[in-house]
Write a protein that holds these residues in place. Structure first.
Motif, PDB file in Angstrom:
ATOM      1  N   UNK A  70       0.771  -1.186   0.142  1.00  0.00           N
ATOM      2  CA  UNK A  70       0.051  -0.027   0.036  1.00  0.00           C
ATOM      3  C   UNK A  70       0.726   1.287   0.057  1.00  0.00           C
ATOM      4  N   UNK A  71       0.545   2.370  -0.712  1.00  0.00           N
ATOM      5  CA  UNK A  71       1.381   3.501  -0.788  1.00  0.00           C
ATOM      6  C   UNK A  71       0.492   4.642  -0.352  1.00  0.00           C
ATOM      7  N   UNK A 104     -11.320   2.498   6.703  1.00  0.00           N
ATOM      8  CA  UNK A 104     -10.179   1.965   6.675  1.00  0.00           C
ATOM      9  C   UNK A 104      -9.449   2.438   8.057  1.00  0.00           C
ATOM     10  N   UNK A 125      -8.020   5.553  -5.820  1.00  0.00           N
ATOM     11  CA  UNK A 125      -7.035   5.232  -6.793  1.00  0.00           C
ATOM     12  C   UNK A 125      -6.509   3.720  -6.647  1.00  0.00           C
ATOM     13  N   UNK A 126      -6.947   3.214  -5.601  1.00  0.00           N
ATOM     14  CA  UNK A 126      -6.465   1.844  -5.382  1.00  0.00           C
ATOM     15  C   UNK A 126      -5.016   1.731  -4.642  1.00  0.00           C
ATOM     16  N   UNK A 127      -4.402   2.738  -4.239  1.00  0.00           N
ATOM     17  CA  UNK A 127      -3.149   2.925  -3.622  1.00  0.00           C
ATOM     18  C   UNK A 127      -3.273   2.219  -2.174  1.00  0.00           C
ATOM     19  N   UNK A 128      -4.413   2.260  -1.557  1.00  0.00           N
ATOM     20  CA  UNK A 128      -4.722   1.669  -0.275  1.00  0.00           C
ATOM     21  C   UNK A 128      -5.960   0.643  -0.571  1.00  0.00           C
ATOM     22  N   UNK A 129      -5.877  -0.602   0.159  1.00  0.00           N
ATOM     23  CA  UNK A 129      -7.055  -1.342   0.428  1.00  0.00           C
ATOM     24  C   UNK A 129      -8.134  -1.072   1.528  1.00  0.00           C
ATOM     25  N   UNK A 151      -7.870   2.751 -14.177  1.00  0.00           N
ATOM     26  CA  UNK A 151      -7.049   3.733 -14.010  1.00  0.00           C
ATOM     27  C   UNK A 151      -6.673   4.622 -15.399  1.00  0.00           C
ATOM     28  N   UNK A 172      -4.802  12.080 -12.168  1.00  0.00           N
ATOM     29  CA  UNK A 172      -4.610  12.304 -10.767  1.00  0.00           C
ATOM     30  C   UNK A 172      -3.673  13.289 -10.484  1.00  0.00           C
TER      31      UNK A 172
END
Lengths: 327, 327
Positions: free
Chosen positions: A326-327, B13, B58-62, B81, B86
């Protein structure tokens, strides 16, 4: 797409010129030292007639003591012999220092540099710009990994050329074969070191920020290689003392020092240690343990494949971890 | 217009800091919908969870709970994407590249062909009005220019949805005006914009719907036109009230009295309510000098929700329980 990412990563990594400058400066310092010594003794090393292994054995078995040196110097009994011994001492020093530079500094710097590069190149924010694109994560990982690896390899190669030229002077051609062997070995080590750093960056990086990757890498290698051997030593499974520069040590303290020397070949050595420990416990061991657990392990013909194999396994592990990052 | 571009349901989250045994609940089950062609403002204080939401989109975190769909697809997929541009909060662009090189890089990573790339770069540069500096490296750019360059990289692949993270931060008044005009143009071109910001003035002027996020919960989500319905009155008195408590008796509970200068702030939804309030004041012999209607600004509303909603998180757009503070 991977090529585009690779190209951009190389470009980005090359911007950290000071890291390359650091490596090359060390090599230049070594070059100057060797040239000075060569001028002082008015001789250069002809390595053609001796194989590196023979040289190493020769030095190990026939060390020139300080007392002997001073005796010949003070009494001026045999200037030629004194000169010869001084020269041999220089060669010995050259090769030991060279080995130190090759292995210690290179591995240490590889870990430091790769950690720094990873921390800079894989900051969350920068990654988010890439990951917001229609890119597969594995493509991104592969491109970035080999981009960094190519840059490190380039610096390593330059430092080798300089060191070789410095150590051997006009006879540098005679050392090409040995240098190529050393370079090949280190290229493999680097692959593993970078892969390890990739593995560790997302996990320990959060804990210790900049230093996390490096500290984690060293810790991981120490735990994976030195602890089992030390345990073997505590149970008297090794009847002979270890040479101080052997890859595995029964003393944790010496092992902690040596963990900086080589990364990935140690995985192989560690595996060998386990096998030997097991065989020894079963009473089936036919081989003298020190033979396997000394420097021979690193020079073993199959070592390269073990290096590549373990590195590839690490690379795969890193890819899986980064796929979920994850970023 | 009705097609859902962003749909998030019960989104949760949690960040776990394991070495401190801490759990930070960044998002506590938020629902969010953005329709095609909308300019959606996502407001909140620092640490409210705005950036976490953007990263989830953005799918950078789940997410730890709930689900997200963008254009009906899960986030983070290359297919998804491809439709998104972005613009991150900070300029993360490689500062050593020229502006056109940077756009070519990100355009290439977005899958544009060499031919399309040239057209796309020219178009993006024209859109953000930076065509004259295309050959300059980014490290020579001012902050405002960097923001525009960052916007250009978001626009390079002609995305359907633009996610802008604090786009107005660091811009001077002229830069803000240009940004507003640009957003209007993009809106007119049919783009959907998700603007994450705490620059309320900009959001108020460009968005047609907004949500306020506070401590991981959405306090309000409503169209910008709703602001026009929320109106309050400032009634200036000729002299201070002898007994402020008696003065407020019979007035709406939301009424506030300020003695110096003597001002009453009353929220009235209808003209009849206002007249009732004036009658009540006159019965207490209050001498009214002026009555000024004030339309609620987004800032008023934002502060109201944050103050009243802190710790509750149940308020929605109708919950205009207390009047704004007098400025």
């Amino acid at each position: 797409m991977i090529y585009k990412i690779f190209k951009q990563t190389v470009r980005e990594a090359l911007r950290f010129r000071y890291l390359g400058v650091l490596l090359i400066s060390l090599a230049v310092a070594w070059f100057v030292f060797c040239i000075t010594m060569t001028i002082f003794f008015n001789r250069t090393l002809d390595i053609k007639e001796l194989r590196l292994w023979d040289l190493r054995q020769h030095w190990l078995n026939d060390p020139i003591s300080q007392g002997e040196y001073y005796y010949s110097f003070i009494n001026q009994l045999n200037p030629e012999e004194h000169r010869e011994k001084s020269w041999r001492r220089y060669i010995s020093l050259s090769f030991r220092s060279s080995r130190f530079l090759f292995l210690t500094t290179t591995c240490l710097l590889a870990a430091v540099i790769s950690s720094m590069m990873l921390n800079l190149l894989f900051r969350r924010e920068e990654l988010s710009l890439y990951l917001a694109r229609p890119l597969d994560r594995l493509q991104l990982f592969t491109g970035r990994f080999f981009g960094i690896y190519a840059v490190l390899l380039f610096f390593l190669f330059i430092s080798h050329l300089l060191t070789l030229a410095g150590a051997l002077g006009p006879q540098w051609r005679s050392g090409l074969e040995i240098s190529a062997l050393a370079f090949r070995l280190e290229a493999g080590i680097l692959l593993g070191a970078v892969a390890l750093s990739f593995c560790l960056a997302p996990t320990v990086g959060a804990l210790m920020r900049g230093a996390g990757t490096f500290v984690g890498t060293v810790f991981f290698m120490f735990a994976a290689t030195q602890l089992p051997t030390a345990m073997g030593g505590w149970h008297n499974l090794f009847p002979y003392p270890m040479p101080p520069n052997a890859p595995l040590q029964t003393s944790l303290l010496v092992g902690a020092r040596n963990v900086f020397l080589l990364f990935v070949p140690r995985l192989f050595a560690s595996y060998q240690a386990f096998v030997e420990i097991l065989d020894n416990v079963r009473g089936e061991s036919a081989l003298p343990l020190p033979a396997l657990l000394t420097i021979n392990v690193q020079d073993w013909a199959g070592n390269w494949w073990w290096t590549v194999g373990t590195s590839a396994a690490l690379f795969a592990l890193a890819a899986v971890i980064w796929h979920r990052k994850e970023v | 217009m009705d097609e859902l571009v962003i749909e998030a349901r019960s989104l949760r989250k949690v960040y776990r800091i394991w070495h401190r045994r801490e759990r930070i609940e960044a998002l506590r089950g938020i629902d969010l919908t953005v329709r095609r062609g909308e300019v959606f403002g996502f407001l909140g204080l620092n640490g409210a969870g705005k950036t976490t939401t953007v990263k989830l989109l953005l799918g950078l975190l789940r997410p730890d709970g709930g689900h997200i769909r963008l254009f009906g697809n899960p986030p983070g997929r290359p297919k998804t994407n491809r439709l998104i541009g972005y613009m991150p909060e900070r300029s993360l662009l490689p500062s050593y590249l020229r502006l056109d090189e940077m756009l070519e890089l990100f355009g290439g990573l977005s899958g544009l062909s060499r031919h399309d790339l040239r057209t796309a770069v020219n178009q993006a540069l024209e859109t953000v009005n930076l065509a004259s500096v295309r050959r300059r490296t980014l490290d020579t750019f001012s902050k405002g220019m960097l923001q525009r360059a960052s916007l250009a990289q978001a626009l390079i692949a002609d995305p359907q949805l633009l996610i802008l993270d604090e786009p107005a931060i660091g811009l001077d008044p002229l830069g803000r005006k240009e940004l507003r005009e640009l957003i209007h143009r993009l809106h007119q071109a049919g783009k959907t914009l998700f603007i994450n910001s705490h620059e309320l003035e900009v959001v108020e002027q460009v968005c047609n719907r907004f949500a306020i996020l506070h401590k991981g919960q959405i306090l309000a989500e409503q169209p910008m036109t709703a602001l026009l319905d929320d109106r309050y009155y400032i009634i200036a008195l000729a002299k201070p009230a002898d007994d402020p408590t008696a003065l407020l008796t019979g007035l709406p509970q939301t009424a506030r009295y300020q003695p110096e200068p003597p001002i009453l702030t009353i929220e009235c939804r209808t003209v009849a309510d206002l007249n009732d309030a004036i009658d009540a004041l006159r019965q207490r012999c209050a001498l009214i000098s002026t009555v000024n209607p004030v339309t609620m600004t987004l800032e008023d509303l934002f502060i109201r929700f944050i103050k009243d909603g802190a710790g509750e998180g149940q308020l929605r757009s109708q919950a205009m329980a207390a009047p704004a503070t007098v400025h």
